[in-house]
Design an enzyme around this catalytic site. Sequence first.
Site, PDB file in Angstrom:
ATOM      1  N   CYS A 132      19.093  37.373  30.281  1.00 59.16           N
ATOM      2  CA  CYS A 132      18.223  36.631  29.352  1.00 59.16           C
ATOM      3  C   CYS A 132      16.738  36.896  29.597  1.00 59.16           C
ATOM      4  CB  CYS A 132      18.509  35.136  29.455  1.00 59.16           C
ATOM      5  SG  CYS A 132      18.632  34.530  31.147  1.00 59.16           S
ATOM      6  N   HIS A 252      13.040  30.152  28.474  1.00 60.72           N
ATOM      7  CA  HIS A 252      12.435  30.827  29.620  1.00 60.72           C
ATOM      8  C   HIS A 252      11.016  31.249  29.267  1.00 60.72           C
ATOM      9  CE1 HIS A 252      16.225  30.674  31.495  1.00 60.72           C
ATOM     10  NE2 HIS A 252      16.582  31.943  31.476  1.00 60.72           N
TER      11      HIS A 252
END
Length: 345
Positions: A132, A252
């Site tokens: 990710c 994130h």
Amino acid sequence: MSNQKLFNVAVVGATGAVGEQIIRLLEERNFPIKELKLLSSARSAGVKLSFKGQEVTVQEATPESFEGVDIALFSAGGDVTKALAPHAVKAGTICIDNTSAYRMDPETPLVVPEVNVDKINEHKGIIANPNCSTIQMVAALKPLYDRYGISRIIVSTYQAVSGAGAKAINEMLRQSKEVLEGNDANPDILPVGSLPVKHQIAFNAIPQIDKFLDNGFTNEEMKMILETKKIMGDESIEVTATCVRIPVVYGHSESVYVELKEDFDVEEVKTLLANAPGIVLVDNPAEQQYPLATDAAGKLETFVGRVRRDLSNPKALNMWIVSDNLLKGAAWNAVQIAEYIAIEQ
């Protein structure tokens, strides 16, 4: 996607956080599905999930599950992929894998559609979805790589607890409540469930994601380093990473320092980013506008801001990159790959 053939699709790990997002995206994107098969561990088999108004019963994933399946999207952990994907490939299924099982396998394309979509056609039955934190970074750096070349990347990440699963989210929320009430946080999951030492995540930052290796870097950091080179198709790029878990649920964030090979104009860089596929430029310091995890949560795009020339190196710039780790960082990237396969066929 009209006038297209329909596909038999399987989702492996259907009851997990990423699996649920994959199912939702397949529905929202109106993916051309003839039959949807939802697969999981024996523990979750029998659960009923909704797809386009119909109830679909989750089945246990076995080596025989893939007969007649055209595309399988895996998000059930690397061990499950290693055990089942070879059987799926033998059955003629194209596997899109969200785990690290095949990412660094030289025979397996590691794909971010905005960066190296052409690699999909080189698959031998398995296509790997990158980590990710890697996905959002390379998506943002690709237009700069194409225009100026990149010699070096230094990245520090600020990663959401959802990257460690639903139990980690619950732990953060529970700890926050405990600390606010003056009680002990009692950590029992983070930073790594299988390791003996646990640390509080509420009101904290933990500079460890995954296990440490002999070189002092964590697995997560080495994934970013090695995957970036593979996706960009350039082993000469120097990459270093420090990956940190912070008490955010989704999204994130990354602080990225990148050294370019050629001189650049900051405004041109911003224009390149604003026009890049899948990228949204949010960069207006005067109005305090920059990417935030709370804004990126639930969105498919990668958000970039704080773009500025480095003060010590005129060929370097700094930027801030934010994306939903369960969407572009996982489920959406996988569904994008599936959409490409569907269009090509």
